[in-house]
Design a protein around this motif. Structure first.
Motif, short mmCIF file in Angstrom:
data_model
loop_
_atom_site.label_atom_id
_atom_site.label_comp_id
_atom_site.label_asym_id
_atom_site.label_seq_id
_atom_site.Cartn_x
_atom_site.Cartn_y
_atom_site.Cartn_z
N ARG A 183 -27.28 27.07 52.54
CA ARG A 183 -27.31 26.20 53.28
C ARG A 183 -28.56 26.93 53.92
NH1 ARG A 183 -23.99 23.58 56.98
NH2 ARG A 183 -21.77 23.57 56.02
N PRO A 184 -29.56 26.09 54.41
CA PRO A 184 -30.64 26.42 55.40
C PRO A 184 -31.03 27.88 56.64
CG PRO A 184 -30.55 25.02 56.11
CD PRO A 184 -29.95 25.36 55.23
N CYS A 185 -30.52 28.81 56.49
CA CYS A 185 -29.58 30.40 57.05
C CYS A 185 -31.14 30.52 57.85
CB CYS A 185 -28.71 31.03 56.19
SG CYS A 185 -28.11 32.35 57.85
N MET A 186 -30.55 30.67 58.79
CA MET A 186 -31.85 32.22 59.65
C MET A 186 -32.10 33.28 59.77
SD MET A 186 -34.65 30.29 60.79
CE MET A 186 -35.41 30.71 62.30
N GLY A 187 -30.54 33.82 59.58
CA GLY A 187 -29.84 35.00 59.65
C GLY A 187 -30.87 36.60 58.65
N PRO A 188 -31.92 36.33 58.23
CA PRO A 188 -32.70 37.19 57.12
C PRO A 188 -34.01 37.32 58.14
CG PRO A 188 -32.15 35.06 55.29
CD PRO A 188 -31.46 34.54 56.60
N VAL A 189 -34.31 36.53 59.53
CA VAL A 189 -35.02 36.85 59.96
C VAL A 189 -34.49 36.91 61.50
CG1 VAL A 189 -37.21 35.85 58.65
CG2 VAL A 189 -36.07 34.41 60.61
N THR A 190 -33.26 36.65 61.59
CA THR A 190 -32.91 36.36 63.47
C THR A 190 -32.31 37.75 63.89
OG1 THR A 190 -32.73 34.60 63.25
CG2 THR A 190 -31.16 35.60 64.93
N ARG A 191 -32.64 38.34 65.14
CA ARG A 191 -31.73 39.78 65.57
C ARG A 191 -30.10 39.53 65.26
NH1 ARG A 191 -33.50 42.76 69.91
NH2 ARG A 191 -35.75 41.86 69.11
N THR A 192 -29.42 40.56 65.78
CA THR A 192 -27.61 39.85 65.53
C THR A 192 -28.17 40.27 66.90
OG1 THR A 192 -26.05 40.76 64.96
CG2 THR A 192 -27.31 42.91 65.51
N GLY A 193 -26.90 40.06 67.81
CA GLY A 193 -25.82 39.99 69.06
C GLY A 193 -24.70 39.26 69.30
N CYS A 194 -25.12 38.02 68.30
CA CYS A 194 -23.95 36.99 68.28
C CYS A 194 -22.35 37.49 67.17
CB CYS A 194 -24.45 35.23 68.01
SG CYS A 194 -25.07 35.91 66.37
N GLY A 195 -22.85 38.35 66.81
CA GLY A 195 -21.35 38.28 66.02
C GLY A 195 -20.98 38.14 64.72
N GLY A 207 -31.23 31.29 65.05
CA GLY A 207 -31.71 32.11 65.22
C GLY A 207 -32.20 31.95 66.95
N CYS A 208 -30.80 31.74 66.93
CA CYS A 208 -30.58 31.66 68.90
C CYS A 208 -31.15 32.61 69.51
CB CYS A 208 -29.70 30.86 69.41
SG CYS A 208 -27.88 32.20 68.35
N PHE A 209 -30.86 34.30 68.47
CA PHE A 209 -31.14 35.26 69.30
C PHE A 209 -32.87 35.39 69.12
CE2 PHE A 209 -26.62 35.48 70.42
CZ PHE A 209 -27.01 36.94 71.39
N GLY A 210 -33.50 35.19 68.21
CA GLY A 210 -34.90 35.56 68.50
C GLY A 210 -34.87 36.17 66.76
N PRO A 211 -36.79 36.60 66.38
CA PRO A 211 -36.61 36.97 65.84
C PRO A 211 -36.02 38.66 65.33
CG PRO A 211 -38.73 37.06 66.54
CD PRO A 211 -37.61 36.01 67.61
N SER A 212 -35.42 38.73 64.56
CA SER A 212 -35.41 40.46 63.98
C SER A 212 -36.89 41.11 64.21
CB SER A 212 -34.49 40.97 63.11
OG SER A 212 -35.08 40.20 62.16
N GLU A 213 -36.75 43.09 64.47
CA GLU A 213 -37.54 43.17 63.39
C GLU A 213 -38.21 42.94 62.03
OE1 GLU A 213 -38.24 48.10 64.68
OE2 GLU A 213 -36.90 47.93 64.08
N THR A 214 -39.47 42.97 62.20
CA THR A 214 -40.71 42.83 60.83
C THR A 214 -39.71 41.52 60.14
OG1 THR A 214 -38.54 44.21 59.57
CG2 THR A 214 -40.91 45.57 60.12
N ALA A 215 -39.54 40.78 61.10
CA ALA A 215 -38.80 39.79 60.68
C ALA A 215 -39.77 38.44 59.05
CB ALA A 215 -38.93 38.42 61.21
N GLN A 216 -39.60 38.42 57.62
CA GLN A 216 -40.36 37.67 57.15
C GLN A 216 -39.93 36.24 57.20
OE1 GLN A 216 -42.26 39.97 54.96
NE2 GLN A 216 -42.04 41.74 56.34
#
Length: 265
Positions: A183-195, A207-216
């Motif tokens: 699955r094309p998951c945005m988890g590697p570049v999205t900040r947590t907050g949703c659990g 990606g609803c919580f926006g980019p994480s720090e140093t998102a590749q």
């Protein structure tokens, strides 16, 4: 001592992030004993011009009136905190920025477009005034809001959690949906907050919580291509709820409306 004063302001939005306050339930009642909530239309308090210690702002800047109003909110608040994707990066309504045909869309939708006053582009709050803290999410997490309020009341800087959703998946012992299901998951570049809510239920993060720090983001986009996504599908992954977040916007535009086969140009 006088209780700290709080206001919650609505701009162009769906009210979902304001519900993060109301959904606190008993914790909101406890909070109301520690602070004085002076303006919060969703909860029945109406005094938008009153000076406050903390002003929470939900929604994006979509009209000339909102540009003027946010200046007043900033002038009347000690701290200004943006709530959610609309306030921090434009939200879903900012998708019209990508087309660049503001007048055409307006004229096609409204019978009398001359009465519709909108900005040519939807803007996040930080583009117009100084923002002291950004709380990401669509919607924001109720506990996240409460933690920010308590930190500000104690005079300390709230924790800005920029960990990736992937790390939250590991903490929750959730199986990686990209590795196991493709699955094309945005988890590697999205900040947590949703659990890691979506991956824990077998769905890819969007990606609803926006980019994480140093998102590749460029690297992840190439991985999506390897999974078989065509350029427009890759673009839609990044140009969605947080389309105006620089990290997502830069990568999304590379693939936006690019004919199949030209993604490497």
């Amino acid at each position: 001592m006088a209780r700290p004063r709080i206001a919650v302001h609505k701009f162009s939005s769906c009210d979902g992030c304001q519900l993060a306050f109301l959904n606190l339930g008993e914790a909101l009642l406890e909070l109301s004993e520690q602070v004085e909530i002076l303006h919060f239309l969703e909860a029945g308090m109406n005094d938008p011009a009153t000076p406050v210690d903390i002003a929470f702002v939900e929604g994006s800047l979509s009209t000339p009136d909102e540009l003027e109003r946010i200046q007043q909110v900033r002038a009347n608040s000690r701290y200004l905190v943006t709530l959610g994707a609309c306030a921090t990066s434009g939200g879903l309504q900012a998708l019209r920025n990508l087309e660049g045909r503001h007048d055409e869309w307006r004229d096609a939708i409204y019978a009398q477009p001359e009465y519709i006053q909108t900005l040519k582009e939807v803007r996040p709050i930080a583009s117009a005034v100084k923002v002291d803290l950004e709380l990401w999410g669509c919607p924001v997490n109720s506990d996240q809001v409460l933690a920010a309020v308590r930190a500000l009341l104690f005079g300390v800087s709230p924790v800005d959690d920029r960990d990736r959703v992937c790390l939250e998946c590991k903490r929750q012992q959730a199986v990686c949906v990209m590795v196991t299901q493709g699955r094309p998951c945005m988890g590697p570049v999205t900040r947590t907050g949703c659990g890691a809510l979506c991956p824990r239920f077998g769905r890819d993060c969007y990606g609803c919580f926006g980019p994480s720090e140093t998102a590749q983001t460029d690297t992840l986009a190439q991985r999506f291509a390897g999974l078989g996504l065509v350029p427009d599908a890759i673009a839609r992954r990044f140009l969605m709820i947080n389309s105006q977040a620089p990290a997502f916007l830069q990568t999304g535009r590379v693939f936006f409306h690019t004919p199949a086969g030209d993604q490497d140009d």
